[in-house]
Design an enzyme around this catalytic site. Structure first.
Site, PDB file in Angstrom:
ATOM      1  N   SER A 166      90.381 -49.462  42.583  1.00 40.16           N
ATOM      2  CA  SER A 166      89.276 -48.639  43.074  1.00 40.16           C
ATOM      3  C   SER A 166      89.387 -48.353  44.563  1.00 40.16           C
ATOM      4  O   SER A 166      88.900 -47.322  45.040  1.00 40.16           O
ATOM      5  CB  SER A 166      87.937 -49.320  42.778  1.00 40.16           C
TER       6      SER A 166
ATOM      7  N   ASP B 106      82.933 -45.226  37.705  1.00 40.15           N
ATOM      8  CA  ASP B 106      84.034 -46.165  37.892  1.00 40.15           C
ATOM      9  C   ASP B 106      84.497 -46.732  36.551  1.00 40.15           C
ATOM     10  O   ASP B 106      83.699 -47.212  35.751  1.00 40.15           O
ATOM     11  CB  ASP B 106      83.573 -47.310  38.803  1.00 40.15           C
TER      12      ASP B 106
END
Length: 528
Positions: free
Chosen positions: A94, A46
């Site tokens: 995200s 991420d």
């Protein structure tokens, strides 16, 4: 709909990608024909962009005196890039990115497992479950955070983590438990509101419900409990939440209290492989989630050490794939965070490329400035805030200076500590000015540049390894990664049925407040 062809429609206008059609035609994806893949491990780093890979590689080369041609576990498997835009924004969050990887559709930022018009979208994890595969999610963030949630929850607002927790254990629109393994942080969303630290507004004890209502066999909330659970199919289904919020950065992690990302992934691989029934395999998503958080607050030490932990995990998975022979490993990121650059302009006189004294171009990056850092800015900022609160009349300047010198191994000027304390005093609510100021002490010495405290829109790296990985090459939309996995595992998203729709979208005024809140969070480097 089952994808048996190697082709999908990819007609897009502006930011809007087409949804899957019943009879796919059009662009053929390389390497998407069925090929005997039994297991897929999707690793998501991420907030990790190409500059993060370069910075980490050169840092560890310099620190560990590695040869210039040394490669990280990721370098050897890079095969292309992934484009990351969301349905409603050139820069994704995200949630939208996880939904693209999980469902194969573009959605709006903040949407979890829903389409752009807030309809449930079936995920590859849910389809894998219906095909008889075992399934798992592993992360260093809260398990209710956007990336893991995108594979097994369906809500239009990523911040509804108490509801996401309910769905993860099995109280969800698909009608039951979808997961065999769930490891990470976020216990506060599972504890009833009578428990100190709980983030729930009701009295539901989701850890208890997991075993009594939804078939989870084991629940662990400590490392000792986790380690005591056998690493075989007898452990499944296994739920483990080690911390109230996110797990600690790797640089701060106490190994007696929290497993590493690699530790959790090994347990997941061992149990899922042993637990695969009738010759079926498994789907596992592994997220190095805190790489992103360090990017948000521009913390180079936290960022680099979490990247190393992710590399170690990737190496572990590659070894598993070598031994197993039927596993496809895919590395992606959801987006880049921080706009990291491996160099920076240190003063206004350098704007044309000339330094004050020599007139030469300032080609500079000093990884050695980060060698002695032993703590994240999050940890140090927390200590400084705690000291300021506990001793309001104390000598905070001396305390902060001694802490920085000890934790960073650098000499600091009095004016730098003065600026650090001033940043602390400017904070309101959950702002993170102290983390910014601490990070700048390292960034300025290393001459690392950051362009934002939010996300950027650059393409991210794609890596593949193992069974059929060599046939995947090029530049892909993030939705196409989902398509590849569907075809490799012969999944049919149409087998996933929903008993009820997702909750309604937040009211317009709530969306406006959220937009303002998120704008402030990006301005202040927040990542909660």
């Amino acid at each position: 709909m089952k994808l048996t062809s190697a082709c999908i429609i990819l007609t897009a206008t502006g930011l809007v990608s087409a949804q899957f059609a019943p009879k796919p035609k059009g662009k053929c994806l390389p390497g998407t024909s069925p090929s005997g893949v039994k297991n897929v491990v999707l690793l998501i780093s991420d907030g990790f962009g190409p500059a993060s890979q370069t910075t980490a590689r050169t840092f560890f080369q310099a620190r560990d005196k590695l040869p210039y041609e040394w490669k990280s576990p990721l370098d050897d498997i890079i095969v292309g890039t992934v484009r990351t835009k969301a349905y409603d924004n050139w820069i994704t969050d995200s949630a939208s990115a996880a939904t693209a990887y999980a469902c194969g559709v573009k959605t709006f930022n903040a949407g979890i497992g829903v389409t752009f018009d807030n309809q449930n979208c079936p995920t590859i994890l849910e389809a894998a479950k219906r095909s008889g595969l075992r399934t798992g999610l592993v992360t260093t963030t809260r398990v209710t955070h956007a990336t893991p949630a995108g594979f097994a929850a369906h809500v239009p607002e990523r911040d509804w983590e108490a509801l996401i927790a309910q769905q993860l254990i099995g109280d969800n629109p698909t009608g039951g438990r979808e997961l065999d393994v769930l490891f990470g942080g976020g216990a506060s969303y599972f504890f009833p509101n009578t428990t100190k630290g709980s983030k729930r507004d009701d009295a539901r004890d989701l850890h208890a419900e997991a075993t009594t209502k939804f078939g989870w066999k084991n629940v662990a909330t400590t490392r000792a409990q986790f380690d005591a659970v056998p690493s075989d199919k007898s452990a499944l289904p296994l739920l483990a939440t080690f911390t109230n919020s996110h797990m600690n950065y790797e640089i701060d992690r106490n190994s007696t209290l929290e497993p590493s990302l690699a530790d959790m992934t090994k347990k997941a691989l061992d149990t899922l492989k042993d637990g695969s029934e009738n010759g079926k395999g498994f789907f596992l998503m592994v997220e190095g989630g805190r790489i992103d958080h360090a990017g948000h607050i521009n913390d180079p030490a936290g960022h680099l050490h979490d990247i190393k932990a992710y590399w170690d995990t990737l190496e572990l998975v590659k070894k598993f794939a070598d031994e197993d022979g039927n596993t496809l490993v895919i590395h992606v990121s959801d987006h880049e965070t921080g706009g990291l650059t491996v160099a920076r302009q240190m003063n206004a006189n350098q704007k044309d490329g000339a330094t004050d004294d020599s007139g030469s171009w300032p080609y500079r990056w000093f990884p050695e400035a980060l060698f002695k850092a032993t703590a994240s800015t999050e940890k140090l900022a927390g200590l400084i805030r705690a000291e300021a609160k506990a001793n309001p009349a104390g000598d905070l300047v001396t305390y902060a200076k001694n802490l920085v010198v000890k934790s960073y191994g650098i000499d600091v000027k009095d004016e730098e500590i003065t600026n650090l304390i001033a940043a602390l005093k400017r904070e309101r609510g959950s702002t993170q000015f102290t983390e910014w100021a601490l990070g700048e002490l390292l960034n300025s010495r290393a001459e690392l540049g950051w362009t934002t405290h939010g996300h950027s829109g650059v393409d991210v790296l794609l890596g593949t390894y193992g069974r059929t990985g060599a046939s995947i090459r090029g530049s892909y939309e993030n939705t196409e990664i989902s398509t590849i996995i569907q075809q490799r595992l012969n999944l049919d998203l149409g087998t996933v049925k929903f008993a009820y729709p997702p909750p309604p979208m937040p009211a317009p005024e709530a969306l406006a407040r959220r937009a303002e809140k998120k704008a402030q969070e990006h301005a202040y480097g927040l990542h909660n």
